[in-house]
Design a protein around this motif. Sequence first.
Motif, mmCIF file in Angstrom:
data_model
loop_
_atom_site.group_PDB
_atom_site.id
_atom_site.type_symbol
_atom_site.label_atom_id
_atom_site.label_comp_id
_atom_site.label_asym_id
_atom_site.label_seq_id
_atom_site.Cartn_x
_atom_site.Cartn_y
_atom_site.Cartn_z
ATOM 1 N N ASN A 54 -1.570 -33.431 2.840
ATOM 2 C CA ASN A 54 -0.608 -32.811 1.921
ATOM 3 C C ASN A 54 0.184 -31.701 2.606
ATOM 4 O O ASN A 54 1.382 -31.535 2.344
ATOM 5 N N ARG A 57 2.709 -33.409 4.728
ATOM 6 C CA ARG A 57 3.730 -33.970 3.832
ATOM 7 C C ARG A 57 4.743 -32.910 3.425
ATOM 8 O O ARG A 57 5.952 -33.163 3.408
ATOM 9 N N SER A 58 4.255 -31.716 3.096
ATOM 10 C CA SER A 58 5.166 -30.653 2.662
ATOM 11 C C SER A 58 6.048 -30.180 3.815
ATOM 12 O O SER A 58 7.208 -29.813 3.604
ATOM 13 N N GLN A 59 5.530 -30.201 5.044
ATOM 14 C CA GLN A 59 6.340 -29.805 6.202
ATOM 15 C C GLN A 59 7.415 -30.856 6.495
ATOM 16 O O GLN A 59 8.559 -30.518 6.798
ATOM 17 N N ALA A 61 8.714 -32.879 4.349
ATOM 18 C CA ALA A 61 9.664 -32.900 3.231
ATOM 19 C C ALA A 61 10.808 -31.912 3.433
ATOM 20 O O ALA A 61 11.861 -32.048 2.801
ATOM 21 N N ARG A 62 10.637 -30.929 4.321
ATOM 22 C CA ARG A 62 11.705 -29.968 4.587
ATOM 23 C C ARG A 62 12.861 -30.590 5.357
ATOM 24 O O ARG A 62 13.962 -30.073 5.345
#
Length: 128
Positions: A54, A57-59, A61-62
């Motif tokens: 997760n 994933r958040s990195q 998504a940037r």
Amino acid sequence: MARIAGINIPMNKHVWVGLTHIYGVGRSRARTACMAAGVNPATKVKDLTEAEVNAIRSQIARFAVEGDLRREVSMNIKRLMDLGTWRGMRHRKGLPLRGQRTRTNARTRKGTKKGKQIALNKPSLSKT
């Protein structure tokens, strides 16, 4: 398999190598994303915890990746073609864009050679 940005990441590879399977994520960006997520890039994908996945994933998504990036690139090319710029015309003709010579060494853009075709079993024109 870990699924990041809609892509299944191969399980038996290191995290940073697996992330390069995502369109728009290369070696440098993959390592940067791992470091920012607090994950060792040399860890195998199968050994990642759900929290680490997760975080990665958040990195990722940037960044603009996969469909968004493909759409952006194709729209940039379409804009050049619509404006009628030199680069746009080269895209339309399928020729090199950045000043490369086309007399030789343009096979990547022009495709396979379209040289002389040899006609086999062609009737001869000699008078008998």
